[in-house]
Design a protein around this motif. Structure first.
Motif: not given
Length: 306
Positions: A16-36
């Protein structure tokens, strides 16, 4: 077997680098908070954040100044209210203003599908009668090549630089299994140039092979797999822990006040230093009240004559 195991810190640092397009997915559950949270810790900036339903984790990323553009379908603090960091950035041009690009849920999914399939657009009929085409120039009408009397809307392909998703389990090769509500994780993984998967547990490949139909993302589509127990908190991981509704209810008060939000980010993301530090701050008994009673599905028979 190719070992794709990374620490959370190293996966974010490498992919993950500056200026990139990042998809952060998970619907209702399995939301990647730790990664955020790890993205915030590492000070990544100027991201285009793609998320079908930007919720608290998106509010945190925007509040931390990581996001310059939001591509989304719906945004809000689920069943509670607004996300005030996002509102400030959009409505009032805060110190960290963001650009927005809005779709319907299926419209954004169709963009992932087009990107994953390598096609120049994906037809979608649900925008007829909608006002979204007035504010999003990517929603265009085309004439059917098979019937000149038929027109339909189309959306362009989406190929994020990196996708990050969360799931229940995977093996070291990155074969990912999930159950419960399945959002656009599979489509995002196939559409993206790089994919990081956080899982509650890394298991032996024999576990994965014992139930192959549960594999939603195959290892060849995964670049890094991170064992990150409770990494979806305060959302939930079906069968592992329930949704922390107290946190969702408390977030509006935190998000509404820029100073409280800044203090929360400092205390719960930067000061703890890592996801394990976050869990330690929550306390060893924290997840007892969120632990669900077991409810196993009926086994299937994969028997053969071989």
């Amino acid at each position: 077997m190719t070992n794709k195991r990374f620490s959370l810190h190293d996966a974010v640092a490498q992919f993950v680098s500056d200026g990139e397009v990042l998809a952060l997915e998970g619907f209702t559950h399995l939301i990647p908070y730790a990664a955020g949270h790890e993205i915030i810790r590492q000070g990544v900036r100027n991201l285009t954040l793609v998320r079908m339903t930007p919720d608290i984790v998106a509010d945190q990323l925007v509040g931390a100044g990581c996001v310059s553009k939001l591509v989304f379908a719906f945004t809000g603090n689920s069943s509670v209210g607004s996300l005030y960091a996002i509102r400030r950035a959009v409505e009032a041009g805060s110190s960290s203003p963001i650009e927005i690009e809005e779709y319907s849920h299926y419209g954004l999914l169709a963009r992932y599908q087009a990107g994953a399939s390598g096609v120049p657009f994906m037809p979608i009929r649900s925008y007829a009668g909608s006002d979204l085409p007035k504010v999003n120039p990517n929603l265009r009408r085309v004439v059917s090549p098979f019937d000149s009397d038929v027109e339909t809307y189309v959306v362009p392909p989406l190929n994020p630089d990196v996708a990050i998703v969360h799931a229940q389990r995977a093996d070291l090769s990155g074969n990912v299994q999930s159950w419960g509500i399945l959002g656009p994780q599979q489509e995002a993984a196939f559409a993206s140039r790089k994919t990081i998967v956080l899982v509650e547990e890394i298991v032996d490949d024999g576990v994965i092979r014992s139930d192959p139909n549960r594999t939603i993302i195959p290892g060849f589509a995964v670049d890094a797999v991170v064992e990150c127990g409770y990494g979806a908190h305060p959302s939930f991981a079906q069968g592992y822990y329930d949704r922390d509704n107290d946190f969702y209810r408390a977030w509006s008060d935190i998000s509404k006040d820029p100073q409280k939000l800044e203090q929360w980010i400092q205390e719960w993301i930067h000061d703890v230093g890592s996801h394990s530090g976050y869990l330690s701050k929550l306390g060893s008994n924290f997840f007892e009240r969120l632990t669900p009673a077991p409810r196993f599905s009926t086994p299937v028979n994969y028997g053969s004559v071989l």
